[in-house]
Write a protein that holds these residues in place. Structure first.
Motif, PDB file in Angstrom:
ATOM      1  N   CYS A  85      -2.173   9.231   3.800  1.00  0.00           N
ATOM      2  CA  CYS A  85      -0.820   9.702   3.520  1.00  0.00           C
ATOM      3  C   CYS A  85      -0.947  10.740   2.414  1.00  0.00           C
ATOM      4  N   THR A  86      -0.475  11.966   2.660  1.00  0.00           N
ATOM      5  CA  THR A  86      -0.713  13.070   1.717  1.00  0.00           C
ATOM      6  C   THR A  86       0.276  13.106   0.557  1.00  0.00           C
ATOM      7  N   ALA A  87       1.211  12.157   0.508  1.00  0.00           N
ATOM      8  CA  ALA A  87       2.262  12.191  -0.520  1.00  0.00           C
ATOM      9  C   ALA A  87       1.720  11.856  -1.901  1.00  0.00           C
ATOM     10  N   ASP A  88       2.351  12.432  -2.907  1.00  0.00           N
ATOM     11  CA  ASP A  88       2.087  12.090  -4.305  1.00  0.00           C
ATOM     12  C   ASP A  88       2.764  10.758  -4.622  1.00  0.00           C
ATOM     13  N   VAL A  89       2.164   9.978  -5.520  1.00  0.00           N
ATOM     14  CA  VAL A  89       2.780   8.692  -5.886  1.00  0.00           C
ATOM     15  C   VAL A  89       4.074   8.876  -6.682  1.00  0.00           C
ATOM     16  N   GLY A  90       4.382  10.103  -7.065  1.00  0.00           N
ATOM     17  CA  GLY A  90       5.659  10.371  -7.728  1.00  0.00           C
ATOM     18  C   GLY A  90       6.853  10.212  -6.811  1.00  0.00           C
ATOM     19  N   TRP A  91       6.612  10.080  -5.506  1.00  0.00           N
ATOM     20  CA  TRP A  91       7.687   9.913  -4.529  1.00  0.00           C
ATOM     21  C   TRP A  91       7.579   8.537  -3.886  1.00  0.00           C
ATOM     22  N   ILE A  92       8.642   8.099  -3.228  1.00  0.00           N
ATOM     23  CA  ILE A  92       8.639   6.778  -2.590  1.00  0.00           C
ATOM     24  C   ILE A  92       7.548   6.685  -1.528  1.00  0.00           C
ATOM     25  N   THR A  93       7.265   7.791  -0.827  1.00  0.00           N
ATOM     26  CA  THR A  93       6.227   7.747   0.212  1.00  0.00           C
ATOM     27  C   THR A  93       4.884   7.372  -0.400  1.00  0.00           C
ATOM     28  N   GLY A  94       4.598   7.883  -1.585  1.00  0.00           N
ATOM     29  CA  GLY A  94       3.356   7.550  -2.275  1.00  0.00           C
ATOM     30  C   GLY A  94       3.330   6.139  -2.835  1.00  0.00           C
ATOM     31  N   HIS A  95       4.508   5.559  -3.064  1.00  0.00           N
ATOM     32  CA  HIS A  95       4.566   4.146  -3.458  1.00  0.00           C
ATOM     33  C   HIS A  95       4.244   3.263  -2.243  1.00  0.00           C
ATOM     34  N   SER A  96       5.022   3.458  -1.171  1.00  0.00           N
ATOM     35  CA  SER A  96       4.940   2.545  -0.022  1.00  0.00           C
ATOM     36  C   SER A  96       3.688   2.749   0.813  1.00  0.00           C
ATOM     37  N   TYR A  97       3.211   4.019   0.913  1.00  0.00           N
ATOM     38  CA  TYR A  97       2.119   4.306   1.847  1.00  0.00           C
ATOM     39  C   TYR A  97       0.888   4.897   1.165  1.00  0.00           C
ATOM     40  N   VAL A  98       0.787   4.692  -0.162  1.00  0.00           N
ATOM     41  CA  VAL A  98      -0.461   4.932  -0.895  1.00  0.00           C
ATOM     42  C   VAL A  98      -0.738   3.723  -1.786  1.00  0.00           C
ATOM     43  N   ALA A  99       0.169   3.441  -2.721  1.00  0.00           N
ATOM     44  CA  ALA A  99      -0.115   2.437  -3.753  1.00  0.00           C
ATOM     45  C   ALA A  99       0.008   0.996  -3.268  1.00  0.00           C
ATOM     46  N   TYR A 100       0.862   0.751  -2.279  1.00  0.00           N
ATOM     47  CA  TYR A 100       1.125  -0.643  -1.893  1.00  0.00           C
ATOM     48  C   TYR A 100       0.813  -0.977  -0.435  1.00  0.00           C
ATOM     49  N   GLY A 101       1.472  -0.360   0.522  1.00  0.00           N
ATOM     50  CA  GLY A 101       1.315  -0.741   1.928  1.00  0.00           C
ATOM     51  C   GLY A 101      -0.121  -0.769   2.426  1.00  0.00           C
ATOM     52  N   PRO A 102      -0.884   0.332   2.269  1.00  0.00           N
ATOM     53  CA  PRO A 102      -2.271   0.333   2.784  1.00  0.00           C
ATOM     54  C   PRO A 102      -3.145  -0.741   2.131  1.00  0.00           C
ATOM     55  N   LEU A 103      -2.974  -0.956   0.828  1.00  0.00           N
ATOM     56  CA  LEU A 103      -3.798  -1.966   0.143  1.00  0.00           C
ATOM     57  C   LEU A 103      -3.395  -3.371   0.579  1.00  0.00           C
ATOM     58  N   ALA A 104      -2.107  -3.588   0.811  1.00  0.00           N
ATOM     59  CA  ALA A 104      -1.648  -4.921   1.222  1.00  0.00           C
ATOM     60  C   ALA A 104      -2.208  -5.324   2.580  1.00  0.00           C
ATOM     61  N   VAL A 105      -2.472  -4.332   3.456  1.00  0.00           N
ATOM     62  CA  VAL A 105      -3.065  -4.680   4.770  1.00  0.00           C
ATOM     63  C   VAL A 105      -4.594  -4.548   4.759  1.00  0.00           C
ATOM     64  N   GLY A 106      -5.156  -4.160   3.596  1.00  0.00           N
ATOM     65  CA  GLY A 106      -6.621  -4.090   3.487  1.00  0.00           C
ATOM     66  C   GLY A 106      -7.233  -2.840   4.071  1.00  0.00           C
ATOM     67  N   ALA A 107      -6.480  -1.736   4.045  1.00  0.00           N
ATOM     68  CA  ALA A 107      -6.944  -0.491   4.661  1.00  0.00           C
ATOM     69  C   ALA A 107      -7.910   0.267   3.757  1.00  0.00           C
ATOM     70  N   THR A 108      -8.667   1.166   4.393  1.00  0.00           N
ATOM     71  CA  THR A 108      -9.400   2.210   3.679  1.00  0.00           C
ATOM     72  C   THR A 108      -8.536   3.456   3.741  1.00  0.00           C
ATOM     73  N   GLN A 109      -8.248   4.039   2.585  1.00  0.00           N
ATOM     74  CA  GLN A 109      -7.372   5.213   2.598  1.00  0.00           C
ATOM     75  C   GLN A 109      -7.934   6.349   1.755  1.00  0.00           C
ATOM     76  N   VAL A 110      -7.521   7.555   2.123  1.00  0.00           N
ATOM     77  CA  VAL A 110      -7.900   8.776   1.409  1.00  0.00           C
ATOM     78  C   VAL A 110      -6.811   9.095   0.387  1.00  0.00           C
ATOM     79  N   ILE A 111      -7.231   9.476  -0.817  1.00  0.00           N
ATOM     80  CA  ILE A 111      -6.309   9.975  -1.849  1.00  0.00           C
ATOM     81  C   ILE A 111      -6.797  11.362  -2.251  1.00  0.00           C
TER      82      ILE A 111
END
Length: 656
Positions: free
Chosen positions: A309-335
């Motif tokens: 997810c290319t969003a910055d954590v300064g936005w809700i997209t970066g909260h839900s689909y960088v900082a929390y959602g991917p980690l909660a399901v155990g994903a490997t993600q690119v930042i």
């Protein structure tokens, strides 16, 4: 005068999910989607309770599901206790400790990988560091940092100790930062010396110093500074601490603070159309449930995925689909720290190739700018790892959708066009990619359990094929709980009396004959032209579908006869015309084009050309500024968040 919002967009292309994708999908086929919808309709509370028990790890199980007694201040799973950080990290330690959690690519291309075990240790160390500064459960912490492993550590550490974080986008000015520190009454700021973006070093600590010097930040007792760029910074020995010095010697274990599911996880400020920013407050349990379900359903998450997810954590997209959602399901993600156009417009495609990204989630503004800068570039890279594409932030116009589908996804990757908001916490309307056929430009159907409707200005439900205000008629777990410190504003903004208890999204939408939703723009972006109500998004889509146009933004301005005149700001694929005659010819071509596509009523009264549009550093077009320019008024709004403030003068001058 009609109170319905008209839709003249005629989009008949439809893309059914491929049989192979359906076969492996988490929600496989339309019948599976409909079964979930029926379960929610039959037993709403039982449906959400089942999902919460299945998908979240509870320290103390909940007995009470939904409390509507103080509507619209709803509570979900309130007597249950959990910790969001434990749900994102601890639960993976037994099953996959060595799995890569984060692949961080720096602005200069350097790559750092960190496992779940290492991320857990770093979060625990930083959580202990925060506790050493007497930061405790319920305290507010402002985070003003670059995209990095450290910013994820900061957010997770706050969640671990029950502190409430408020992330402020690193592109915001000292004044914007000051407003948020004061409103949240934060006790600490987490920042960096500077951030690196597009080969430039942008100071951050300096802005923090300026914000604190403005006064009113009386609760601040700690400013923790991550050394990212090695820049010189002013130092206040009473407040300032180096991140690396503070974590040195801290234990790599930290017992999570168990909190009620209703404990505030974060405050995220979103701009109101007028007045001070609104502090949208989210809960812990309901918010995390939304993030997890949408990772599983909308992104069809698989353990083998590389998620970006290319969003910055300064936005809700970066909260839900960088900082929390991917980690909660155990994903490997690119930042990613940088920008998509540096060192060249192939950066995103090169990264997808290098990291073998399978799920790619970005914004229509990024897609359109990449089309303009190098529409053929993706073909030079191996994008065969991609299996799913996503769009977020605003409605995607059909032509950009088609380019994304055919060129980036090579006509084999479903596109999940997601409609949701800061306030909803996670996707509300989006195609489940193994179940729902897609239409370019439509966010398709509501997620199971999300009860949507189209209503008139007076809150009357409109049936069948119709346009009007988009509302959500039942409370849902991931929705905001209040506006921080201003419950009255929360009630007036989101649950006005005329909406009869429904959540007012603030967006206008059209529902087509198949029940698919088409977002037409913000309610205040609806144009009222000679008694007709038109969504700005449709006029923008029509303009962008012309081969001359790369980008367009449409606003209204007062008109003595028609009520409102349509003003279009256009970025051409070629050079901006400097000759008046040539410009007039292009204007006439585009006006006639819109008339043909949407009808004469939608023809722009005025078209202005610019080399680009006024955008924030996250790529969001600042339509409020365009409205001000269209009306010929003086710009008084803060423009420090713009990537390109000089463009405003150009757009003022170019009237044809």
């Amino acid at each position: 005068m009609s109170t319905h919002i008209e839709s003249n967009l005629n989009e008949n292309r439809i893309f059914a999910p491929g049989a192979a994708f359906v076969a492996q999908a988490n929600i496989s086929g339309m019948a599976a989607y409909q079964a979930l919808c029926q379960e929610a309709a039959h037993d709403y509370a039982g449906y959400w309770a089942r999902l919460a028990r299945t998908h979240l790890a509870w320290h103390k199980p909940f007995q009470k599901v939904l409390d509507e007694s103080k509507a619209p201040f709803f509570k979900w799973f309130e007597d249950g206790e959990l910790n969001v950080s434990a749900n994102c990290l601890d639960k993976h330690l037994a099953s996959q400790p060595e799995k890569t959690a984060l692949i961080f690519e720096a602005d200069d291309g350097q790559v750092t990988r960190i496992s779940y075990r290492d991320l857990h240790a770093r979060v625990c160390q930083f959580a202990n560091a925060l506790k050493s500064r007497h930061i405790n459960k319920g305290d507010r912490v402002v985070i003003y940092m670059p995209m990095s492993i450290e910013v994820v550590v900061a957010m997770q550490a706050c969640a671990r100790i029950g502190a409430i974080h408020s992330v402020v986008f690193g592109g915001f000015s000292a004044k914007s930062l000051h407003e948020r520190i004061v409103d949240a009454q934060a006790c600490a700021v987490l920042t960096a010396d500077a951030q690196l973006r597009g080969g430039k070093t942008i100071p951050l600590k300096t802005a923090v110093d300026e914000a604190l010097a403005m006064g009113g930040c009386t609760a601040i007792h700690s400013v923790i500074v991550y050394r990212r760029a090695g820049s010189e910074v002013q130092w206040n020995s009473k407040l300032d601490l180096w991140w690396h010095e503070l974590v040195a010697g801290q234990a790599a274990t930290c017992e999570p603070e168990w909190v009620s599911a209703e404990h505030p996880l974060f405050i995220l400020y979103t701009s109101g159309s007028t007045g001070k920013p609104k502090g949208v407050q989210h809960s812990s349990g309901g918010y995390l449930l939304g993030a997890v379900l949408t990772m599983q359903w909308v992104f069809d998450y698989k353990a083998s995925d590389i998620f970006w997810c290319t969003a910055d954590v300064g936005w809700i997209t970066g909260h839900s689909y960088v900082a929390y959602g991917p980690l909660a399901v155990g994903a490997t993600q690119v930042i990613f720290e940088g920008v998509p156009t540096w060192p060249d417009a192939g950066r995103f495609w090169k990264m997808i190739q290098a990291h073998k990204v399978s799920t790619f989630y970005t914004a229509p503004t990024a897609i359109r700018s990449l089309i303009k800068l190098g529409g053929e570039l993706p073909k030079q890279y191996d994008l065969s790892s991609l299996r799913l594409l996503g769009s977020v932030g605003e409605p995607i116009n059909p032509e950009a959708w088609m380019w994304y589908y055919t060129v980036v996804g090579q006509s084999r990757c479903p596109i999940v066009d997601t409609w949701w908001q800061t306030e909803t916490g996670c996707h509300m309307i989006a195609p489940l990619p193994g179940a729902i056929a897609t239409k370019p430009g439509s966010c398709t159907l509501p997620l199971p359990g999300i009860m949507t409707a189209i209503v008139s200005e007076t809150g009357e439900k409109l049936s069948g094929e119709n346009g009007g205000f988009l509302v959500i008629t039942r409370p849902f777990p991931s929705q905001l709980r209040t506006i921080w410190g201003d419950p009255q504003r929360y009630q007036e903004n989101y649950f006005p009396v005329e909406m009869k208890g429904a959540y007012l999204a603030g967006d206008s939408a059209h529902r087509d004959k198949d029940g698919y939703y088409w977002i037409m723009g913000r309610i205040d972006d609806v144009l009222k032209v000679s008694g007709h109500r038109l969504g700005t998004m449709e006029v923008e889509s029509a303009l962008v579908s012309n081969s001359l146009v790369a980008e367009a933004a449409v606003v209204g301005k007062p008109h003595d006869i028609k009520g409102e005149a349509i003003v279009a700001f256009v970025v051409l694929k070629g050079a901006r015309p400097t000759d008046a005659a040539a410009a007039r010819q292009i204007v006439e071509t585009l006006r006639n084009w819109v008339s043909k596509e949407l009808g004469p009523i939608a023809k722009p009264d005025e078209i202005r050309f610019g080399d680009n549009l006024p955008k924030t550093r996250s790529g969001k077009i600042m339509r409020r500024l365009l409205r001000t320019i269209a009306k010929g008024e003086q710009i008084t709004q803060d423009v420090s968040t713009l990537e390109n403030p000089a463009i405003l003068e150009q757009l003022k001058e170019t009237i044809y």
